[in-house]
Design an enzyme around this catalytic site. Sequence first.
Site, PDB file in Angstrom:
ATOM      1  N   HIS A  11    -100.045 -20.934 112.440  1.00  0.00           N
ATOM      2  CA  HIS A  11    -100.980 -21.605 111.531  1.00  0.00           C
ATOM      3  C   HIS A  11    -100.911 -23.073 111.905  1.00  0.00           C
ATOM      4  CE1 HIS A  11    -103.044 -23.036 108.015  1.00  0.00           C
ATOM      5  NE2 HIS A  11    -101.994 -23.732 107.629  1.00  0.00           N
ATOM      6  N   ARG A  15     -92.215 -33.502 113.929  1.00  0.00           N
ATOM      7  CA  ARG A  15     -92.322 -32.207 113.276  1.00  0.00           C
ATOM      8  C   ARG A  15     -90.937 -31.637 112.953  1.00  0.00           C
ATOM      9  NH1 ARG A  15     -94.940 -27.260 115.920  1.00  0.00           N
ATOM     10  NH2 ARG A  15     -95.511 -26.061 114.071  1.00  0.00           N
ATOM     11  N   ASP A  23    -107.267 -19.761 107.383  1.00  0.00           N
ATOM     12  CA  ASP A  23    -107.970 -20.142 108.617  1.00  0.00           C
ATOM     13  C   ASP A  23    -109.042 -19.093 108.914  1.00  0.00           C
ATOM     14  OD1 ASP A  23    -105.103 -20.807 108.613  1.00  0.00           O
ATOM     15  OD2 ASP A  23    -105.556 -21.902 110.443  1.00  0.00           O
ATOM     16  N   ARG A  72    -111.989 -19.620 106.754  1.00  0.00           N
ATOM     17  CA  ARG A  72    -112.810 -20.754 107.221  1.00  0.00           C
ATOM     18  C   ARG A  72    -113.615 -20.331 108.455  1.00  0.00           C
ATOM     19  NH1 ARG A  72    -107.723 -24.401 106.196  1.00  0.00           N
ATOM     20  NH2 ARG A  72    -108.284 -25.368 104.197  1.00  0.00           N
TER      21      ARG A  72
END
Lengths: 350, 350
Positions: free
Chosen positions: B209, B122, B182, B185
């Site tokens: 997130h 990452r 999000d 959803r």
Amino acid sequence: MKKVSSLSELGFADDIHRTLFRPIQQAAPPSPTQRRTKISVIGAGNVGMAIAQTILTQDLTDELALVDAKPDKLQGEMLDLQHAAAFLPRTRILASPDYAVTANSDICIITAGARQIPGETRLNLLQRNLALFKEIVPPLARYSPGTLLLVVSNPVDVLTYIAWKLSGFPPNRVIGTGTNLDSSRFRFLLADHLEVNAQDVQAYMVGEHGDSSVALWSSMSVGGVPILSQLTNDKAVVEQGVLEKIRKAVVESAYEVIRLKGYTSWAIGYSAANLARSLLRDQHRIHPVSLLAKGFYGIPDDREVFLSLPAQLGRSGVLSVANIHLTDEEAARLRRSANTLWELQQKLDL
Amino acid sequence: MKKASSLSELGLANDVHHALFRPIQEAAPPSPTKRHTKISVVGAGNVGMAIAQTILTQHLADELALVDAKPDMLRGEMLDLQHAAAFLPHTRILASPDYSVTARSDICIITAGARQLPGETRLSLLQRNLALFKQIVPPVAKYSPGALLLVVSNPVDVLTYIAWKLSGFPPNRVIGSGTNLDSSRFKFLLAEHLVVNAQDVQAYMVGEHGDSSVALWSSISVGGVPILSQLTKDKAAMEQGVLERIRKAVVESAYEVIRLKGYTSWAIGYSVASLARSLLRDQHRIHPVSLLAKGFYGIPEDQEVFLSLPAQLGRSGVLSVANIQLSEEEAARLRRSADTLWELQRQLEI
């Protein structure tokens, strides 16, 4: 299709709705004949999804069904639309490779089609698409016997003819997007040059959606005022065939977009959604669309060709064809378009 | 950019507009300070174009500018949008690889970003995106010193922090799309299960997130009525960690769409357009977005992290952060989110 992320599967009780909400006393059960509008889109590629998304954004329908042969891609596209639920009016979105999902549609929009392989003849491409339409059109017609069929796949004029033959529908219910988008591109170019809003430009392209399309220069107007004489005041325009160059630029602009980004999607999305609105909401608006053109503008009654003419659209499909004054040359070009398409159709084994 | 198909180049005279239209007598020249809303989108990939197309359809701005490093694809996308001129209200659409095209934007939306390579850490992905943002953010800030910056690229929280540092803007003008989608959803899943409209569901996901996002179960309501107690009546459900499985399903649903169709586009398009509307039209609406979170909910004042909290948005950006009652566990999870992000940020060389 299995909903992978359904909350029931994750352990939530199924009856929570009843503990949160209660109906009023003595309410009648929901009427079995409640009217809900439904649009189905066949083909979840770039064109089909641009059309689906535009229809969703414009809140055109209560229910939207997607069909494609690739089930994973289809499921992904359906979820991507459903995830926007918080930002959109509630539209029921369904997706399946099985045509049963299209049952009782008001409009079925066909975008599926084979792409031309380099070096392939047009006839060969058509034969391949004919085979595909033989799989698509009969089940659509069976599941929605009263629907309007809107064909987008190319070559759209012959494919609309094929869809008409395979469906057994009356011709007013089978329409191709035809030159609706070409006309928009035409109006965009003119509007940009004349510094006006494209919606104030009346300018039709008709005939074949393709190389032999016909630009109706004689009936072009801006704010209701015919402008051809203004454009041709300049002798150079006439002598250098500028008008024909512009027509070719319109035909060419689709290929230009394909060359630059690989395909077209947004403009055809808006174009098809625009037609869907006029049809579903019975708008009686005039659009240049591909329809059964026999008997119009000198096209013989025995020539069952589909090509674009300006037509009034409404809930029952094509209501009528506009009676526009064509110059001799425009009429001749239109009849040549019809001949070309007729010759091509004769070679197909339907 | 050169307009390849401009009608001037094809031979039409440049002054036809003057022949068609005349101003009224003694009209004042157009005011040089006329107000004109402009949104720029940096990155013309699937996400950027879905955002651009939704903004166009919803008629959110007078002018839309697109920037991308790939000039051919960019030009193709611009033409594809322009060709819909007959179907849309007039919006000026510009495109260029040069950031000067973004000058004087009200909002600049950044979607450009490197994708994670298989096996890449990452931190490594972040370093690559930091390098990219060093090329993007300074010119964007230079050409629109008063703009609102809206970051969509992932990982959005750290990239919004980076955009803030590189722009020199006050923190209320730098926002990340964060958990806005999000939350949509989350609402979609709950609404489907409870058989209600998603817009009647109040349910926030906040924090990072990503994997350590926080679902604010204690403040979920439907039609204004808190429902957590109804949901957790079933002790068995509570014991099996149903709530945590649902939170994970929301986080997972983005990956599911990517696995099925290769990327996500439509939902993030609607999500960002919804944020753009609240900002540009000064709606004072509450959205969970990534913002400078230090000092809120126990996050230390010296931890300059960006993460999502429910915030009121308006024309000047983040107006305020909502003061929602969090359970102890929710507050603890939020602080853990902040710690994770803070550790990551410290390893970057900005």
